[in-house]
Write a protein that holds these residues in place. Structure first.
Motif, PDB file in Angstrom:
ATOM      1  N   LEU A   1       5.828   2.913  -9.535  1.00 34.56           N
ATOM      2  CA  LEU A   1       6.289   2.007  -8.163  1.00 34.56           C
ATOM      3  C   LEU A   1       6.841   3.352  -7.031  1.00 34.56           C
ATOM      4  O   LEU A   1       6.087   3.920  -5.731  1.00 34.56           O
ATOM      5  CB  LEU A   1       6.880   0.668  -7.535  1.00 34.56           C
ATOM      6  N   ALA A   2       7.467   4.211  -7.620  1.00 37.37           N
ATOM      7  CA  ALA A   2       7.931   5.717  -7.008  1.00 37.37           C
ATOM      8  C   ALA A   2       7.043   6.555  -6.482  1.00 37.37           C
ATOM      9  O   ALA A   2       6.800   7.412  -6.070  1.00 37.37           O
ATOM     10  CB  ALA A   2       9.085   6.038  -8.052  1.00 37.37           C
ATOM     11  N   ALA A   3       6.141   6.786  -8.168  1.00 38.55           N
ATOM     12  CA  ALA A   3       5.388   7.534  -8.162  1.00 38.55           C
ATOM     13  C   ALA A   3       3.800   6.813  -7.170  1.00 38.55           C
ATOM     14  O   ALA A   3       3.050   8.129  -6.256  1.00 38.55           O
ATOM     15  CB  ALA A   3       4.359   7.540  -9.387  1.00 38.55           C
ATOM     16  N   LEU A   4       3.328   5.394  -6.478  1.00 37.33           N
ATOM     17  CA  LEU A   4       2.718   5.363  -5.453  1.00 37.33           C
ATOM     18  C   LEU A   4       3.532   5.664  -4.452  1.00 37.33           C
ATOM     19  O   LEU A   4       2.596   5.986  -3.367  1.00 37.33           O
ATOM     20  CB  LEU A   4       2.560   3.912  -6.247  1.00 37.33           C
ATOM     21  N   ASN A   5       4.994   5.483  -4.194  1.00 39.29           N
ATOM     22  CA  ASN A   5       4.964   5.799  -2.612  1.00 39.29           C
ATOM     23  C   ASN A   5       4.728   7.508  -2.180  1.00 39.29           C
ATOM     24  O   ASN A   5       4.482   8.011  -1.468  1.00 39.29           O
ATOM     25  CB  ASN A   5       6.698   5.463  -2.543  1.00 39.29           C
ATOM     26  N   ARG A   6       5.466   8.283  -3.051  1.00 36.62           N
ATOM     27  CA  ARG A   6       5.404   9.852  -4.016  1.00 36.62           C
ATOM     28  C   ARG A   6       3.722  10.606  -3.279  1.00 36.62           C
ATOM     29  O   ARG A   6       3.539  10.657  -2.136  1.00 36.62           O
ATOM     30  CB  ARG A   6       5.935  10.413  -4.382  1.00 36.62           C
ATOM     31  N   VAL A   7       3.010   9.968  -4.021  1.00 34.69           N
ATOM     32  CA  VAL A   7       1.433  10.071  -4.344  1.00 34.69           C
ATOM     33  C   VAL A   7       0.688  10.068  -3.395  1.00 34.69           C
ATOM     34  O   VAL A   7      -0.217  10.529  -2.754  1.00 34.69           O
ATOM     35  CB  VAL A   7       0.977   9.997  -5.683  1.00 34.69           C
ATOM     36  N   ALA A   8       0.776   8.623  -3.148  1.00 28.56           N
ATOM     37  CA  ALA A   8      -0.469   7.965  -2.486  1.00 28.56           C
ATOM     38  C   ALA A   8       0.066   7.717  -0.961  1.00 28.56           C
ATOM     39  O   ALA A   8      -0.633   7.848   0.015  1.00 28.56           O
ATOM     40  CB  ALA A   8      -0.553   6.670  -2.661  1.00 28.56           C
ATOM     41  N   LEU A   9       1.348   6.705  -0.703  1.00 30.35           N
ATOM     42  CA  LEU A   9       1.787   6.324   0.531  1.00 30.35           C
ATOM     43  C   LEU A   9       1.985   7.792   1.559  1.00 30.35           C
ATOM     44  O   LEU A   9       2.004   7.473   2.880  1.00 30.35           O
ATOM     45  CB  LEU A   9       2.585   5.252   0.370  1.00 30.35           C
ATOM     46  N   THR A  10       2.743   7.679   0.851  1.00 31.69           N
ATOM     47  CA  THR A  10       3.552   9.449   1.632  1.00 31.69           C
ATOM     48  C   THR A  10       3.360   9.666   2.659  1.00 31.69           C
ATOM     49  O   THR A  10       3.268  10.467   3.682  1.00 31.69           O
ATOM     50  CB  THR A  10       4.883  10.153   1.412  1.00 31.69           C
ATOM     51  N   PRO A  11       2.144  10.441   1.905  1.00 34.61           N
ATOM     52  CA  PRO A  11       1.188  11.757   2.976  1.00 34.61           C
ATOM     53  C   PRO A  11       0.788  10.586   4.161  1.00 34.61           C
ATOM     54  O   PRO A  11       0.124  11.418   4.628  1.00 34.61           O
ATOM     55  CB  PRO A  11       0.032  12.149   1.932  1.00 34.61           C
ATOM     56  N   ARG A  12       0.327   9.431   3.839  1.00 37.54           N
ATOM     57  CA  ARG A  12      -0.463   8.613   4.710  1.00 37.54           C
ATOM     58  C   ARG A  12       0.810   8.289   5.730  1.00 37.54           C
ATOM     59  O   ARG A  12      -0.410   6.607   6.139  1.00 37.54           O
ATOM     60  CB  ARG A  12      -1.785   8.451   4.352  1.00 37.54           C
ATOM     61  N   LEU A  13       1.086   8.011   5.894  1.00 35.37           N
ATOM     62  CA  LEU A  13       2.333   7.420   6.094  1.00 35.37           C
ATOM     63  C   LEU A  13       2.126   7.718   8.243  1.00 35.37           C
ATOM     64  O   LEU A  13       3.049   6.520   8.353  1.00 35.37           O
ATOM     65  CB  LEU A  13       4.293   7.665   5.879  1.00 35.37           C
ATOM     66  N   ALA A  14       1.720   8.586   7.826  1.00 32.37           N
ATOM     67  CA  ALA A  14       1.837   8.240   9.963  1.00 32.37           C
ATOM     68  C   ALA A  14       0.687   6.627  10.266  1.00 32.37           C
ATOM     69  O   ALA A  14       0.784   6.543  10.936  1.00 32.37           O
ATOM     70  CB  ALA A  14       1.075   9.668  10.114  1.00 32.37           C
TER      71      ALA A  14
END
Length: 314
Positions: free
Chosen positions: A247-260
């Protein structure tokens, strides 16, 4: 009223779990507040400081911690010495509090967390927040003196303390992080998530690094892993930790860059919620482990029809 062994065990685990979970939450909340404090002027108090909300969280978790400690102490006293007379029980509780490692450590943890709350104040000073984080980290790290590591050497105690403090930085910070992200969006949310992810990466590194010597000491060989209750619960905890890492890897790699993007922002909040729930399950497994005899000290009962023999591995 006399408690049965099963009832006493359940109450003991519950008090122990509440004490640890609240200490993790208090440390994590103070850490998130300190980490995000530099952004207060840029993003505004409503987004970052949230003085009323975070201050309430800290005080509530302290209250839960103190109540759990008040419950844990007499229950632990009943565990080590049965006493039917209330006066005798009160005297025994006083002796356990003053004269045992458990009682002294529980008292020191409570004092450290109270100091942390006093230092945090209204959470309007980053220096005071850093001091509060240090005090809360000290109180949380004392967990090493409340479990199996209390009877081990200093190196193992240090590894246990680092393990628990790192868990507080990661799992304990999830709820306050979610509260901040609810009130921020766009590039601001990306910046905050990335800053917290650095804390998470450091925490995961410490958790994995300290887990190896702890597993080697308390679980031992394959028999300890698969042939004892302690080992099986350790496997359950390990599976939960792996899911947390995913889950942490998903947040870091996939979701954080597109959080806007609004969709990614919502997905991030859902993922953090799942991560917090999984983290709670891992903590409960860890609390249960602390009440079991270590696998390395038990005679394993191998559950499979074939047993590997590594004596001739050469």
């Amino acid at each position: 009223m006399t408690l049965s062994e099963a009832e006493l065990d359940l109450l003991l685990r519950s008090a122990r779990a509440l004490n640890l979970i609240s200490a993790l939450s208090l440390f994590g909340t103070a850490l998130v507040a300190a980490v995000t404090a530099p952004f207060a002027e840029r993003f505004g108090d409503s987004a970052i400081r949230q003085p009323v909300q975070f201050t309430t969280m800290l005080r509530a978790t302290l209250l839960v911690n103190l109540v759990a400690a008040v419950l844990w102490l007499p229950l632990q006293t009943l565990r080590v010495a049965a006493a039917d007379d209330p006066r005798a029980l009160a005297e025994l509780i006083g002796q356990v509090l003053v004269s045992t490692t458990f009682g002294q450590t529980l008292l020191l943890r409570s004092l450290a967390l109270i100091v942390a709350i006093v230092l945090a104040g209204h959470m309007d000073s980053r220096r005071r927040l850093i001091a509060a984080v240090l005090a809360a980290g000290l109180g949380l790290g004392l967990q090493a003196r409340l479990g199996h590591a209390a009877a081990a050497d200093a190196a193992l105690g240090a590894a246990t303390a680092l393990h628990v403090v790192a868990a507080g930085a990661w799992i304990g910070g999830l709820v306050p992080l979610a509260l901040i992200l609810v009130r921020t969006s766009g590039p601001d949310a990306v910046l905050i998530a990335r800053r917290f992810s650095l804390v998470g990466i450091a925490a995961v590194t410490v958790i994995l690094g300290s887990a190896a010597p702890l597993a080697w000491t308390w679980i031992g060989n394959l028999g300890g892993w698969f042939g004892t209750d302690y080992g099986l619960w350790a496997i359950a905890k390990l599976v939960g930790l792996l899911l947390l890492l995913l889950l942490a890897a998903l947040n870091r790699v996939a979701l954080t860059p597109r959080l806007a993007a609004p969709a990614a922002h919502t997905a991030m909040l859902v993922s953090i919620g799942l991560e917090a729930i999984m983290g709670l399950a891992v903590i409960i497994a860890a609390v249960h482990l602390a009440t079991l005899p270590p696998g390395a000290h038990e005679k394993p009962q191998w559950p499979f029809p074939v047993r590997p023999d590594l004596r001739r591995i050469d």
